[in-house]
Enzyme design. Structure first.
Site, short mmCIF file in Angstrom:
data_model
loop_
_atom_site.label_atom_id
_atom_site.label_comp_id
_atom_site.label_asym_id
_atom_site.label_seq_id
_atom_site.Cartn_x
_atom_site.Cartn_y
_atom_site.Cartn_z
N VAL A 73 -106.89 99.30 38.47
CA VAL A 73 -105.51 99.65 38.84
C VAL A 73 -104.78 99.96 37.54
O VAL A 73 -104.37 99.06 36.82
CB VAL A 73 -104.83 98.49 39.60
CG1 VAL A 73 -103.41 98.86 39.98
CG2 VAL A 73 -105.64 98.10 40.84
N PRO A 74 -104.64 101.24 37.21
CA PRO A 74 -104.21 101.65 35.87
C PRO A 74 -102.72 101.47 35.58
O PRO A 74 -101.96 102.43 35.51
CB PRO A 74 -104.60 103.13 35.84
CG PRO A 74 -104.49 103.56 37.26
CD PRO A 74 -104.92 102.37 38.08
N CYS A 75 -102.31 100.23 35.34
CA CYS A 75 -100.91 99.97 35.04
C CYS A 75 -100.49 100.56 33.70
O CYS A 75 -99.31 100.73 33.44
CB CYS A 75 -100.62 98.47 35.08
SG CYS A 75 -101.65 97.51 33.99
N HIS A 76 -101.45 100.91 32.85
CA HIS A 76 -101.13 101.50 31.56
C HIS A 76 -100.58 102.92 31.70
O HIS A 76 -100.11 103.49 30.72
CB HIS A 76 -102.37 101.51 30.65
CG HIS A 76 -103.54 102.21 31.26
ND1 HIS A 76 -104.37 101.58 32.18
CD2 HIS A 76 -103.99 103.46 31.12
CE1 HIS A 76 -105.30 102.44 32.55
NE2 HIS A 76 -105.10 103.59 31.93
N ARG A 77 -100.58 103.46 32.90
CA ARG A 77 -100.00 104.79 33.12
C ARG A 77 -98.51 104.72 33.40
O ARG A 77 -97.86 105.73 33.60
CB ARG A 77 -100.71 105.48 34.28
CG ARG A 77 -102.16 105.78 33.95
CD ARG A 77 -102.87 106.48 35.07
NE ARG A 77 -104.28 106.63 34.70
CZ ARG A 77 -105.24 106.91 35.54
NH1 ARG A 77 -104.95 107.08 36.82
NH2 ARG A 77 -106.48 107.02 35.14
#
Length: 91
Positions: A73-77
């Protein structure tokens, strides 16, 4: 440099993961995070608006902060309004 075509098969496996979180974080925010295309970013407020919850910027940020599976779950985006990784705990 990879073109990402190998991720199509891995995405199918990701769908079967048992991700734990609240209805808001897991079902709404994390799905919205996974919909952000590779190479693109959103601000917390943009993501909240896209979800139809324009007053939930802090809740979106909190859901990102409690994400324990940042690879899936790419929260770094999601970045701060200044474009920086505001409060990003994996940095």
């Amino acid at each position: 440099m990879r073109d990402g075509s190998d991720l199509v098969e891995s995405r199918a496996r990701v769908e079967s993961l048992d991700l734990r979180g609240t209805v808001f974080s897991k079902l709404r925010v994390w799905q919205a995070l996974r919909a952000i295309p590779r190479g693109e970013t959103r601000t917390y407020s943009q993501l909240a608006r896209e979800m139809g919850e324009p007053k939930s910027t802090r809740a979106v940020a909190r859901a990102c902060a409690t994400n324990r599976v940042a690879i899936v779950v790419p929260c770094h985006r999601v970045v701060g309004v200044s474009g920086s990784l505001t409060g990003y705990r994996w940095a």
